[in-house]
Scaffold this motif. Structure first.
Motif, PDB file in Angstrom:
ATOM      1  N   LEU A 212       4.384  67.989-131.094  1.00  0.00           N
ATOM      2  CA  LEU A 212       3.867  68.746-129.951  1.00  0.00           C
ATOM      3  C   LEU A 212       4.107  68.029-128.628  1.00  0.00           C
ATOM      4  CD1 LEU A 212       0.560  69.945-131.611  1.00  0.00           C
ATOM      5  CD2 LEU A 212       2.552  71.346-131.073  1.00  0.00           C
ATOM      6  N   ALA A 213       4.338  66.707-128.688  1.00  0.00           N
ATOM      7  CA  ALA A 213       4.543  65.963-127.443  1.00  0.00           C
ATOM      8  C   ALA A 213       5.888  66.273-126.785  1.00  0.00           C
ATOM      9  CB  ALA A 213       4.420  64.461-127.701  1.00  0.00           C
ATOM     10  N   ALA A 215       7.492  68.978-125.883  1.00  0.00           N
ATOM     11  CA  ALA A 215       7.497  69.927-124.770  1.00  0.00           C
ATOM     12  C   ALA A 215       6.863  69.314-123.524  1.00  0.00           C
ATOM     13  CB  ALA A 215       6.775  71.216-125.156  1.00  0.00           C
ATOM     14  N   LEU A 216       5.796  68.546-123.707  1.00  0.00           N
ATOM     15  CA  LEU A 216       5.180  67.880-122.542  1.00  0.00           C
ATOM     16  C   LEU A 216       6.129  66.821-121.970  1.00  0.00           C
ATOM     17  CD1 LEU A 216       1.345  67.361-123.171  1.00  0.00           C
ATOM     18  CD2 LEU A 216       2.456  68.704-121.397  1.00  0.00           C
ATOM     19  N   LEU A 219       8.598  68.358-119.841  1.00  0.00           N
ATOM     20  CA  LEU A 219       8.056  68.704-118.523  1.00  0.00           C
ATOM     21  C   LEU A 219       7.924  67.477-117.634  1.00  0.00           C
ATOM     22  CD1 LEU A 219       5.431  71.361-119.576  1.00  0.00           C
ATOM     23  CD2 LEU A 219       7.482  71.770-118.208  1.00  0.00           C
ATOM     24  N   SER A 220       7.549  66.337-118.206  1.00  0.00           N
ATOM     25  CA  SER A 220       7.442  65.140-117.356  1.00  0.00           C
ATOM     26  C   SER A 220       8.840  64.724-116.905  1.00  0.00           C
ATOM     27  CB  SER A 220       6.721  64.008-118.078  1.00  0.00           C
ATOM     28  OG  SER A 220       7.484  63.460-119.101  1.00  0.00           O
ATOM     29  N   PHE A 222      11.266  66.923-116.352  1.00  0.00           N
ATOM     30  CA  PHE A 222      11.540  67.906-115.300  1.00  0.00           C
ATOM     31  C   PHE A 222      10.881  67.498-113.983  1.00  0.00           C
ATOM     32  CE2 PHE A 222      10.039  71.613-112.933  1.00  0.00           C
ATOM     33  CZ  PHE A 222      11.215  72.319-112.717  1.00  0.00           C
ATOM     34  N   LEU A 223       9.609  67.102-114.051  1.00  0.00           N
ATOM     35  CA  LEU A 223       8.876  66.740-112.839  1.00  0.00           C
ATOM     36  C   LEU A 223       9.443  65.466-112.209  1.00  0.00           C
ATOM     37  CD1 LEU A 223       5.217  67.417-114.009  1.00  0.00           C
ATOM     38  CD2 LEU A 223       6.496  68.738-112.323  1.00  0.00           C
TER      39      LEU A 223
ATOM     40  N   TRP B 102       0.136  61.718-116.108  1.00  0.00           N
ATOM     41  CA  TRP B 102       0.240  63.097-115.661  1.00  0.00           C
ATOM     42  C   TRP B 102      -1.090  63.792-115.914  1.00  0.00           C
ATOM     43  CZ3 TRP B 102       4.627  64.098-113.074  1.00  0.00           C
ATOM     44  CH2 TRP B 102       5.761  63.335-113.364  1.00  0.00           C
ATOM     45  N   VAL B 104      -3.272  67.147-116.543  1.00  0.00           N
ATOM     46  CA  VAL B 104      -3.004  68.410-117.216  1.00  0.00           C
ATOM     47  C   VAL B 104      -4.256  69.293-117.177  1.00  0.00           C
ATOM     48  CG1 VAL B 104      -2.248  69.460-119.397  1.00  0.00           C
ATOM     49  CG2 VAL B 104      -1.449  67.164-118.791  1.00  0.00           C
ATOM     50  N   LEU B 116      -4.721  70.822-129.280  1.00  0.00           N
ATOM     51  CA  LEU B 116      -3.894  70.169-128.250  1.00  0.00           C
ATOM     52  C   LEU B 116      -4.699  69.102-127.515  1.00  0.00           C
ATOM     53  CD1 LEU B 116      -2.141  73.364-126.853  1.00  0.00           C
ATOM     54  CD2 LEU B 116      -1.073  71.565-128.235  1.00  0.00           C
ATOM     55  N   PHE B 122      -0.697  62.654-127.061  1.00  0.00           N
ATOM     56  CA  PHE B 122      -0.591  62.981-125.639  1.00  0.00           C
ATOM     57  C   PHE B 122      -1.053  61.846-124.729  1.00  0.00           C
ATOM     58  CE2 PHE B 122      -0.949  67.849-126.492  1.00  0.00           C
ATOM     59  CZ  PHE B 122       0.351  67.856-126.932  1.00  0.00           C
ATOM     60  N   PHE B 127      -0.374  61.695-120.830  1.00  0.00           N
ATOM     61  CA  PHE B 127      -0.835  63.036-120.452  1.00  0.00           C
ATOM     62  C   PHE B 127      -2.356  63.113-120.608  1.00  0.00           C
ATOM     63  CE2 PHE B 127       3.520  63.608-122.074  1.00  0.00           C
ATOM     64  CZ  PHE B 127       4.113  64.132-120.943  1.00  0.00           C
ATOM     65  N   ASP B 165      -0.634  68.188-112.529  1.00  0.00           N
ATOM     66  CA  ASP B 165       0.827  68.287-112.554  1.00  0.00           C
ATOM     67  C   ASP B 165       1.303  69.380-113.491  1.00  0.00           C
ATOM     68  OD1 ASP B 165       1.308  65.718-111.042  1.00  0.00           O
ATOM     69  OD2 ASP B 165       0.177  64.926-112.750  1.00  0.00           O
ATOM     70  N   ILE B 166       0.558  69.558-114.581  1.00  0.00           N
ATOM     71  CA  ILE B 166       1.013  70.426-115.672  1.00  0.00           C
ATOM     72  C   ILE B 166      -0.120  71.349-116.107  1.00  0.00           C
ATOM     73  CG2 ILE B 166       1.851  70.442-118.082  1.00  0.00           C
ATOM     74  CD1 ILE B 166       2.986  67.584-117.531  1.00  0.00           C
ATOM     75  N   VAL B 168      -1.213  73.853-119.319  1.00  0.00           N
ATOM     76  CA  VAL B 168      -0.917  74.221-120.705  1.00  0.00           C
ATOM     77  C   VAL B 168      -1.613  75.545-120.991  1.00  0.00           C
ATOM     78  CG1 VAL B 168      -1.254  73.607-123.127  1.00  0.00           C
ATOM     79  CG2 VAL B 168      -0.625  71.836-121.473  1.00  0.00           C
ATOM     80  N   ALA B 190       4.848  72.683-113.403  1.00  0.00           N
ATOM     81  CA  ALA B 190       5.284  72.564-114.796  1.00  0.00           C
ATOM     82  C   ALA B 190       4.286  73.244-115.721  1.00  0.00           C
ATOM     83  CB  ALA B 190       5.428  71.087-115.181  1.00  0.00           C
ATOM     84  N   ILE B 191       4.802  74.068-116.629  1.00  0.00           N
ATOM     85  CA  ILE B 191       3.942  74.859-117.517  1.00  0.00           C
ATOM     86  C   ILE B 191       4.427  74.767-118.954  1.00  0.00           C
ATOM     87  CG2 ILE B 191       3.172  77.212-118.085  1.00  0.00           C
ATOM     88  CD1 ILE B 191       3.516  77.719-114.959  1.00  0.00           C
ATOM     89  N   MET B 192       3.494  74.481-119.845  1.00  0.00           N
ATOM     90  CA  MET B 192       3.775  74.486-121.284  1.00  0.00           C
ATOM     91  C   MET B 192       3.065  75.706-121.842  1.00  0.00           C
ATOM     92  SD  MET B 192       2.507  71.505-123.916  1.00  0.00           S
ATOM     93  CE  MET B 192       3.159  71.261-125.575  1.00  0.00           C
TER      94      MET B 192
END
Lengths: 225, 225
Positions: A212-213, A215-216, A219-220, A222-223, B102, B104, B116, B122, B127, B165-166, B168, B190-192
């Motif tokens: 699951l990490a 996708a996050l 995004l990090s 991307f940022l 980051w 979230v 999650l 994470f 995160f 920043d993100i 979810v 940023a979006i998950m």
């Protein structure tokens, strides 16, 4: 990365898979999944044909990639006319094994297990949870839809009586390998694992680790860029 | 598929990302994630160097792919000696933005949201969930670790006070686009998303859709071939 498959349509056996099939299928199959989803949407919107360029655009890959991926499995589409949406969708569903039902056993009835059991998309794709096993005695005996949560000690006898194709491991990391050894011993050939730990399976067993990490992390990335 | 990035290390801005960055990073970043995880394991096991061939083998790609992926970001490794494990790990963490924290916001405190929030990996990756928003009044007011679940109506004011920043999105599909519009309006870049629905975001916002069905589809493909 890209290697030729044998045609999956000529052989429905579940024999020993070659190790390279296991490796490449992860990226190729992601794209096939994506094509399939897009074709289903196009079909819902009554589109009868689609070009490889359009399919590529909707999927975010090159049209050369689309043609290459599909060429492994047969001749699809007509030059200048593109692909028949329904025909290609049905063909990919067959390639992916989504034209039939698969029985699944879930290990771990925590929040992740609950989320997976009730996930909208699985049943639509033909994946049916037949068993839920859990160590927590407070959860054992509860019913999720028509499936009663049973203690992990009953897994062996229940899986012998009602076998499954796929085991989903949504337990804490510590117990994951033990569960995998159990189900592999009972003949299960495919495992979806959420435990963030490296698991050992024989070469003829398919293992997909869902992290699951990722996708996050994407995004990090991307940022940061 | 493969295109050159600008070096992320020369520029820490969060300006407008090009659409092709969004597309390629998904596959490239998956491999970078994988390299990073493998290098962390190697470091834990006290390995000081690793060859591109070994790194490739552990990741299940070709060594040419490893060298190509890394070449986008700088000169790593020495011919004949391979890569310094710690140095390369630190460099990839920096490329991926995993050297910092980051913030979230989580939307949806159902079983998926719970899974999650409490996911082991994470926090290790930097995160941190600062907010949890939910529509169900039975859940509002509960505390997950040090975060109190708040009603969705408070999202705007709370995100203005403590920005993230993100975001979810772990809500039912119907509300996903509304939430995305809200957070994008508040400057979240940023979006998950876990909702199995196509969401619209501006070009300068990163969106990663996590489709839990893909791993099961990959297994049904494996079993069918």
């Amino acid at each position: 990365m890209q290697r030729k498959f044998r045609s999956p349509r000529s052989d429905d056996s579940r024999g020993v898979a070659s190790p390279f099939l296991d490796r490449i299928s992860d990226f190729t199959v992601r794209r096939l999944s994506s094509y399939c989803r897009i074709l289903r949407n196009l079909e819902t919107n009554s589109a009868s044909t689609v070009s490889s360029a359009k399919l590529a655009e909707l999927c975010g890959v090159t049209s050369a990639q689309v043609r290459k991926d599909l060429s492994y499995f047969g001749n699809f589409g007509t030059r200048g006319l593109g692909y028949q949406v329904s025909e290609l969708k049905t063909a990919i569903e067959k390639i992916m094994g989504l034209h039939r039902q698969w029985s699944v056993a879930l290990f771990g009835a925590g929040s992740l297990g609950h989320a997976l059991f009730f996930h909208e998309g699985f049943r639509e794709d033909g994946f049916y949870f037949r068993h839920v096993f859990e160590v927590d005695p407070l959860k054992v005996g509860k019913k999720w839809q028509d499936v009663e949560i049973r203690p992990i000690e009953e897994a062996e006898s229940r899986l012998k009586r009602i076998p499954v194709d796929i085991a989903v491991v949504a337990t804490p990391s510590e117990s994951a390998q033990e569960i995998v050894d159990l189900v592999v011993g009972l003949g299960v050939k495919a495992i979806m694992n959420f435990a963030p730990r490296k698991l050992n399976v024989p070469d003829n067993v398919g293992l997909r680790n869902v992290n699951l990490a990722v996708a996050l992390e994407s995004l990090s990335f991307f940022l940061s860029n």
